[in-house]
Design a protein around this motif. Structure first.
Motif, short mmCIF file in Angstrom:
data_model
loop_
_atom_site.label_atom_id
_atom_site.label_comp_id
_atom_site.label_asym_id
_atom_site.label_seq_id
_atom_site.Cartn_x
_atom_site.Cartn_y
_atom_site.Cartn_z
N PHE A 244 48.51 -17.73 -96.76
CA PHE A 244 47.84 -16.60 -97.39
C PHE A 244 47.43 -17.06 -98.77
O PHE A 244 48.24 -17.65 -99.50
N ALA A 245 46.16 -16.83 -99.15
CA ALA A 245 45.63 -17.45 -100.37
C ALA A 245 44.92 -16.43 -101.24
O ALA A 245 43.69 -16.33 -101.23
N LEU B 207 46.86 -6.35 -95.33
CA LEU B 207 46.55 -6.60 -93.92
C LEU B 207 46.43 -8.10 -93.65
O LEU B 207 46.96 -8.61 -92.65
N ALA B 208 45.76 -8.82 -94.54
CA ALA B 208 45.60 -10.26 -94.36
C ALA B 208 46.94 -10.99 -94.46
O ALA B 208 47.22 -11.91 -93.69
N ALA B 209 47.78 -10.57 -95.42
CA ALA B 209 49.09 -11.21 -95.56
C ALA B 209 49.95 -10.95 -94.33
O ALA B 209 50.57 -11.87 -93.78
N TRP C 145 52.74 -20.24 -95.64
CA TRP C 145 52.73 -20.71 -97.01
C TRP C 145 51.79 -19.85 -97.86
O TRP C 145 50.86 -19.23 -97.34
N ILE C 146 52.04 -19.86 -99.17
CA ILE C 146 51.19 -19.14 -100.11
C ILE C 146 50.46 -20.15 -100.99
O ILE C 146 51.05 -21.14 -101.45
N VAL D 191 44.18 -17.91 -91.00
CA VAL D 191 44.05 -16.49 -90.64
C VAL D 191 43.64 -15.75 -91.90
O VAL D 191 44.36 -15.76 -92.90
N ARG D 192 42.49 -15.09 -91.86
CA ARG D 192 41.96 -14.43 -93.05
C ARG D 192 41.00 -13.33 -92.61
O ARG D 192 40.77 -13.13 -91.42
N GLY D 193 40.43 -12.62 -93.58
CA GLY D 193 39.53 -11.52 -93.27
C GLY D 193 38.20 -11.98 -92.71
O GLY D 193 37.72 -13.10 -93.00
N ALA D 194 37.57 -11.11 -91.94
CA ALA D 194 36.30 -11.44 -91.29
C ALA D 194 35.16 -11.60 -92.29
O ALA D 194 34.09 -12.09 -91.92
N ASP D 195 35.36 -11.21 -93.56
CA ASP D 195 34.32 -11.44 -94.56
C ASP D 195 34.11 -12.93 -94.81
O ASP D 195 33.07 -13.33 -95.35
#
Length: 302
Positions: free
Chosen positions: A12-13, A26-28, A43-44, A191-195
């Motif tokens: 998660f970044a 939601l992403a986290a 990992w962060i 894994v991240r947002g669709a944006d």
């Protein structure tokens, strides 16, 4: 190409441009669940590459919020602001191979082409520092299979053009930094947002140019307001209050990820909620469409 990390590892970044919002939660949560479901690590990374947009104290607050929700990094937290040497090395390799080039074109120079760069319209300019771009030839198409969005195909040459790697103001571009750091951290699952879905093909091109492994990708649904705007760009994007009880927010994020609400109903603390979520998580239920933010139960800061 270096070998792919045999350990499944997600990340998660966040960027320290302000407090975490419901979309960030939601992403986290989604990235944590998918990493743990695969038996892997989470990992962060702190993406602090744009000082003019950063807020003092934001990353400390973000990390405190993540901790309150039970999300702690399995590895050392990487700060991109300390990675200048790694980015310089990667850029030097790209320039030496001819995959990247210096560019003096301004936004105004590219206005007639919709801001896309397909060929330089100006040469070296006295007193101006050049940007550096990845060379993307016409007809360069990239396709990949996203675990949530399905098959994605993009004509990067036509739709994106030559990609900025280092900006004219001297700051590193997101595309270069994220590719270099995903490889350095052994990230196997992004894994991240669709944006960020349309950024993935250009990152795959950059991975190929640098001889780096390509992770697996999963792009989570966006959180939108009543007008369909991405919540982080909306006036409704109130920050998460890390001083409040996190369970309602976790239950909301769980529902937004398409999961069975009943799985978390009996949970009374964060640890129990995360354990129940992991036990009941079904990746196939995660929606690909945007999620409207109504009655979230997310506690927000006053």
């Amino acid at each position: 190409m270096p070998p792919r990390n045999p350990v499944r590892r997600g990340r998660f970044a966040p960027s320290p441009t302000g407090p975490l919002h419901p979309g960030s939660l939601l992403a986290a949560f989604g990235s944590w669940l998918l990493a743990r479901h695969a038996g892997g690590e989470w990992w962060i990374r702190v993406e602090d590459l744009d000082p003019p947009r950063e807020q003092p104290g934001a990353i400390e607050r973000q990390l405190r919020t993540l901790q309150a929700f039970g999300f702690e990094s399995d590895g050392p937290i990487l700060y991109q602001s300390a990675r200048d040497a790694a980015y310089r090395d990667a850029l030097g390799r790209l320039l030496a191979s001819g995959a990247a080039f210096e560019c003096w074109c301004s936004r105004a120079d590219l206005a007639d082409n919709g801001g896309l760069h397909h060929a330089c319209v100006t040469g070296p300019q006295a007193g101006r520092t050049p940007a550096v771009r990845l060379r993307v030839p016409q007809g360069q198409v990239v396709a990949f299979d996203d675990a949530i969005q399905g098959r994605v195909t993009q004509d990067v040459g036509r739709e994106v053009g030559d990609v900025v790697l280092r900006r004219a103001d001297g700051f590193w571009a997101y595309q270069l930094a994220v590719v270099v750091d995903d490889a350095a951290q052994g990230i196997t699952d992004v894994v991240r947002g669709a944006d960020l879905l349309d950024s993935t093909p250009r990152q795959i091109l950059l991975q190929r140019a640098l001889g780096l492994p390509t992770p697996d990708y999963a792009h989570l649904p966006l959180i939108v307001d009543a007008d369909g705007r991405k919540l982080s760009k909306s006036m409704d994007a109130a920050p998460i209050d890390d001083a409040a009880a996190p369970l309602p927010a976790l239950r909301w994020a769980w529902r937004a990820l398409g999961q069975d609400p009943a799985a978390l109903e009996a949970c009374t603390d964060v640890a129990g909620t995360l354990a129940a979520a992991l036990a009941g998580f079904s990746p196939s239920r995660v929606p690909s469409e945007s999620v409207a933010m109504h009655n979230t139960g997310v506690a927000i800061a006053p």
